[in-house]
Design a protein around this motif. Structure first.
Motif, PDB file in Angstrom:
ATOM      1  N   ASP A   1     -21.477  69.534  22.511  1.00  0.00           N
ATOM      2  CA  ASP A   1     -21.750  69.540  21.083  1.00  0.00           C
ATOM      3  C   ASP A   1     -23.065  70.278  20.849  1.00  0.00           C
ATOM      4  O   ASP A   1     -23.833  70.542  21.789  1.00  0.00           O
ATOM      5  N   PHE A   2     -23.336  70.609  19.587  1.00  0.00           N
ATOM      6  CA  PHE A   2     -24.578  71.308  19.239  1.00  0.00           C
ATOM      7  C   PHE A   2     -25.180  70.674  18.007  1.00  0.00           C
ATOM      8  O   PHE A   2     -24.470  70.313  17.056  1.00  0.00           O
ATOM      9  N   GLY A   3     -26.511  70.517  18.012  1.00  0.00           N
ATOM     10  CA  GLY A   3     -27.202  69.942  16.872  1.00  0.00           C
ATOM     11  C   GLY A   3     -28.562  70.562  16.666  1.00  0.00           C
ATOM     12  O   GLY A   3     -29.082  71.279  17.527  1.00  0.00           O
ATOM     13  N   ILE A   4     -29.135  70.299  15.500  1.00  0.00           N
ATOM     14  CA  ILE A   4     -30.480  70.751  15.157  1.00  0.00           C
ATOM     15  C   ILE A   4     -31.321  69.524  14.832  1.00  0.00           C
ATOM     16  O   ILE A   4     -30.887  68.657  14.065  1.00  0.00           O
ATOM     17  N   TRP A   5     -32.513  69.443  15.418  1.00  0.00           N
ATOM     18  CA  TRP A   5     -33.448  68.354  15.156  1.00  0.00           C
ATOM     19  C   TRP A   5     -34.721  68.925  14.540  1.00  0.00           C
ATOM     20  O   TRP A   5     -35.209  69.982  14.954  1.00  0.00           O
ATOM     21  N   GLY A   6     -35.272  68.219  13.570  1.00  0.00           N
ATOM     22  CA  GLY A   6     -36.515  68.644  12.952  1.00  0.00           C
ATOM     23  C   GLY A   6     -37.399  67.457  12.637  1.00  0.00           C
ATOM     24  O   GLY A   6     -36.905  66.382  12.278  1.00  0.00           O
TER      25      GLY A   6
END
Length: 246
Positions: free
Chosen positions: A25-30
Motif C-alpha cells: 500500500d502507499f500513503g502520505i504522512w504529514g
C-alpha cells in the motif's frame, strides 16, 4: 438513509480497492510540531499529524500529542508523552454476515522512552527504547444485515488496552557546512500484550533541513513491513514534518 449509507460505502470500497490488489500500500504522512525550552535540559513539545493509506485514497487517522523530554546527560535523553488518535475504520463484513459501515474510532496512547547516543567522526548513532500503551474505549456503531440491508442492533466494539515495545536504531551523518542532515533508521515493534512477539518493522531514510534556529523540516521515505497478513499490507510512505522551536 441507513441502507443508502451501506450501498454508498460499498461503492467507495470497490472504487478504492481497484489499485490495491497488490500486497503493498502507499500513503502520505504529514506533521506540524512546536517545541519550547522550559529550563536547561527540559523541553515541552506538541504535535499534530495526518496519515493516509489505501494508495492515498483513504484518510487513515488524525492525531495530536503533547510531551516532555529531559536530557539526563549528554548521551541519554528521557521522554514521556500522550497522544490522542482519531482513526478511520473501513466498512467491514462480520463473520455472521452483517455489514458494519465505516466509522471513526478514538484511542489514547501513552509513551515512555529512553534514547542513548554516541558520536563517531561525523556519524551519530542512537538507540531508542519506547514503551507504548494504547487504550481503545468501548464504542458502539451501526450494523446492518448483509442480505437485505435491514438495520440491526448496534455493533459493540469492546474497550481494549495494548502494550508494545518499540526499539529504533538510527544513524545520522553531519555534512560539513550544510543545513541538511541525512539519516537512516530501523525500528522493530514487539507486542507485549498477548505475549512477547515481533509485530512489524519500519525502515526509514530521510533528511532533516535546519532552515534556522527556529525552523526545521524533516523529509523521509518509510517502508513498513507487517509480520502478520491479518494486520494489513506492507506500506510505503512519503512524509514531511515541520517543527517550530522557540
Amino acid at each position: 438513509m441507513g441502507k443508502i449509507r451501506v450501498w454508498v460505502s460499498l461503492l467507495m470500497l470497490l472504487c478504492c480497492a481497484v489499485p490495491g490488489k497488490s500486497e503493498n500500500d502507499f500513503g502520505i504522512w504529514g506533521g506540524i510540531g512546536v517545541e519550547k525550552k522550559i529550563v536547561k535540559g527540559l523541553d515541552f513539545n506538541v504535535e499534530g499529524e495526518f496519515r493516509s493509506r489505501n494508495d492515498v485514497c483513504t484518510v487513515d487517522r488524525w492525531s495530536g500529542s503533547a510531551g516532555l523530554s529531559y536530557s539526563v546527560c549528554p548521551w541519554l535523553k528521557a521522554a514521556v508523552d500522550y497522544t490522542f488518535l482519531y482513526s478511520y475504520e473501513p466498512l467491514e463484513y462480520t463473520k455472521a454476515g452483517n455489514i458494519v459501515p465505516e466509522y471513526w474510532l478514538m484511542r489514547h496512547r501513552f509513551n515512555v522512552a529512553f534514547t542513548g547516543k554516541c558520536d563517531w567522526k561525523r556519524f551519530t548513532f542512537s538507540l531508542r527504547e519506547r514503551w507504548q500503551y494504547t487504550y481503545r474505549p468501548q464504542h458502539e456503531t451501526e450494523k446492518y444485515d448483509g442480505r437485505n440491508g435491514n438495520r440491526k442492533e448496534d455493533e459493540v466494539i469492546k474497550g481494549k488496552g495494548r502494550n508494545n515495545l518499540r526499539s529504533r536504531l538510527k544513524v545520522e551523518y553531519d555534512i560539513p557546512k550544510c543545513k541538511f542532515t541525512p539519516y537512516v533508521s530501523c525500528e522493530l515493534t514487539h507486542n507485549l500484550h498477548d505475549g512477547f512477539y515481533y509485530e512489524k518493522t519500519r525502515c526509514m531514510a530521510g533528511t532533516e533541513w535546519k532552515m534556522s534556529k527556529k525552523h526545521r523540516f524533516d523529509f523521509y521515505y518509510l517502508y513498513q513491513v507487517q509480520n502478520h497478513s491479518d494486520d494489513g499490507p506492507d506500506l510505503h510512505v512519503l512524509g514531511a514534518k515541520y517543527t517550530f522551536k522557540f
